[in-house]
Design a protein around this motif. Structure first.
Motif, PDB file in Angstrom:
ATOM      1  N   VAL A 142       0.025   5.752  -0.385  1.00 18.01           N
ATOM      2  CA  VAL A 142      -1.150   6.588  -0.151  1.00 18.01           C
ATOM      3  C   VAL A 142      -1.989   5.986   0.973  1.00 18.01           C
ATOM      4  O   VAL A 142      -1.903   4.791   1.272  1.00 18.01           O
ATOM      5  CB  VAL A 142      -2.016   6.708  -1.422  1.00 18.01           C
ATOM      6  N   LEU A 143      -2.805   6.837   1.580  1.00 15.97           N
ATOM      7  CA  LEU A 143      -3.847   6.401   2.493  1.00 15.97           C
ATOM      8  C   LEU A 143      -5.182   6.538   1.767  1.00 15.97           C
ATOM      9  O   LEU A 143      -5.476   7.585   1.183  1.00 15.97           O
ATOM     10  CB  LEU A 143      -3.864   7.246   3.772  1.00 15.97           C
ATOM     11  N   ALA A 144      -5.983   5.477   1.798  1.00 12.97           N
ATOM     12  CA  ALA A 144      -7.250   5.457   1.060  1.00 12.97           C
ATOM     13  C   ALA A 144      -8.398   5.824   1.988  1.00 12.97           C
ATOM     14  O   ALA A 144      -8.660   5.133   2.971  1.00 12.97           O
ATOM     15  CB  ALA A 144      -7.481   4.076   0.448  1.00 12.97           C
ATOM     16  N   PHE A 145      -9.105   6.909   1.652  1.00 12.72           N
ATOM     17  CA  PHE A 145     -10.265   7.359   2.411  1.00 12.72           C
ATOM     18  C   PHE A 145     -11.527   7.133   1.585  1.00 12.72           C
ATOM     19  O   PHE A 145     -11.694   7.733   0.519  1.00 12.72           O
ATOM     20  CB  PHE A 145     -10.148   8.845   2.763  1.00 12.72           C
ATOM     21  N   VAL A 160     -13.776   7.104   5.894  1.00 17.28           N
ATOM     22  CA  VAL A 160     -13.185   5.938   6.549  1.00 17.28           C
ATOM     23  C   VAL A 160     -11.791   5.733   5.976  1.00 17.28           C
ATOM     24  O   VAL A 160     -11.620   5.553   4.768  1.00 17.28           O
ATOM     25  CB  VAL A 160     -14.039   4.682   6.319  1.00 17.28           C
ATOM     26  N   ASN A 161     -10.804   5.783   6.850  1.00 17.88           N
ATOM     27  CA  ASN A 161      -9.427   5.529   6.441  1.00 17.88           C
ATOM     28  C   ASN A 161      -9.232   4.020   6.377  1.00 17.88           C
ATOM     29  O   ASN A 161      -9.120   3.351   7.402  1.00 17.88           O
ATOM     30  CB  ASN A 161      -8.452   6.170   7.439  1.00 17.88           C
ATOM     31  N   ARG A 162      -9.180   3.489   5.161  1.00 20.83           N
ATOM     32  CA  ARG A 162      -9.053   2.045   4.979  1.00 20.83           C
ATOM     33  C   ARG A 162      -7.622   1.572   5.207  1.00 20.83           C
ATOM     34  O   ARG A 162      -7.405   0.376   5.421  1.00 20.83           O
ATOM     35  CB  ARG A 162      -9.526   1.656   3.576  1.00 20.83           C
ATOM     36  N   GLY A 163      -6.650   2.496   5.131  1.00 21.31           N
ATOM     37  CA  GLY A 163      -5.276   2.118   5.402  1.00 21.31           C
ATOM     38  C   GLY A 163      -4.309   2.549   4.313  1.00 21.31           C
ATOM     39  O   GLY A 163      -4.660   3.264   3.366  1.00 21.31           O
ATOM     40  N   PHE A 164      -3.072   2.093   4.472  1.00 19.44           N
ATOM     41  CA  PHE A 164      -1.964   2.479   3.607  1.00 19.44           C
ATOM     42  C   PHE A 164      -1.713   1.430   2.542  1.00 19.44           C
ATOM     43  O   PHE A 164      -1.744   0.225   2.812  1.00 19.44           O
ATOM     44  CB  PHE A 164      -0.709   2.658   4.466  1.00 19.44           C
TER      45      PHE A 164
END
Length: 243
Positions: free
Chosen positions: A95-98, A112-116
């Motif tokens: 998942v990508l955490a926003f 903010v897209n914190r990453g995968f």
């Protein structure tokens, strides 16, 4: 053996004309898509090395194809996080955490897209580092939200009562409605940080320009094949003694 041109019917002329126009249009469309993808990749590459500007300036100068690197201060919303599901990095699903971020100047919040984060093979959500508390200074690329593709099943956010919420697309309007306040239509892609616990590789996950050019070549070949088939069918051999 001699050959003679057979006068084509109106139907045959219409069919070959339609094929040439349609296949040529699709070929040129694929070439345009290749050019668009090259511009997109170049914009991300430039943004990654440019000095950051502040969020207010980025919002004033935002334009299609312009993805500036920005810096801003503020605080994360500690509760509201959205997980974009069905993501793949290096062959691993996750998942990508926003996370929702409130700028210190009181302006519009943004995702903010914190990453995968990769899934661990279980049915539950993957474990991920907590959202940082207190004032934060963030640097990253001010980019458009990821494309949504096919929206199967409709908006699943209102039915979820626990956080983080899982989604298969990022729609900033729907997320703003879910939060009860509007948010920026763009998102922040955070700079890479090996200690963050997230994988941050922001090269757009798109069909490469070379693939579009390959498809264009195929469509142009189909257009050429339409002409060749038309000629072969109407440039016929004449048997000796025939009129």
């Amino acid at each position: 053996m001699k050959r003679r041109w057979k006068k084509p019917s109106w139907l045959a002329l219409c069919l070959v004309g339609f094929g040439i126009v349609a296949f040529s249009y699709l070929g040129f469309w694929q070439l345009r898509r290749a050019a668009e993808k090259e511009l997109l990749l170049a914009a991300y590459a430039v943004a990654a090395v440019n000095d950051p500007i502040d969020l207010a300036e980025a919002r004033r100068t935002a334009a299609p194809g312009f993805f500036p690197r920005i810096t801003l201060r503020g605080r994360f919303d500690p509760i509201h996080t959205y997980l974009l599901d069905d993501q793949v990095r290096d062959g691993r699903q996750g998942v990508l955490a926003f996370a929702v971020f409130d700028p210190g100047d009181g302006s519009l919040p943004l995702l903010v897209n914190r990453g995968f984060v990769a899934r661990d093979g279980t049915a539950g959500l993957p474990a991920m580092p907590p959202v940082p508390a207190g004032g934060q200074q963030l640097n990253g690329i001010y980019a458009t939200a990821p494309g949504s593709g096919l929206r199967l099943g409709g908006n699943a956010l209102p039915a979820q009562m626990q956080w983080p919420k899982l989604t298969i697309y990022i729609d900033t309007i729907e997320i703003g409605t879910d939060l009860g306040r509007p948010i920026d239509t763009r998102v922040l892609l955070l700079d890479a940080d090996a200690a963050s616990g997230f994988v941050r590789e922001w090269t757009p996950q798109i069909l490469p320009p070379e693939r579009h050019r390959g498809y264009a070549f195929q469509w142009f070949c189909f257009a050429l094949a339409s002409v060749v088939i038309f000629i072969v069918l109407h440039w016929r051999r004449v048997q000796p003694g025939s009129k």
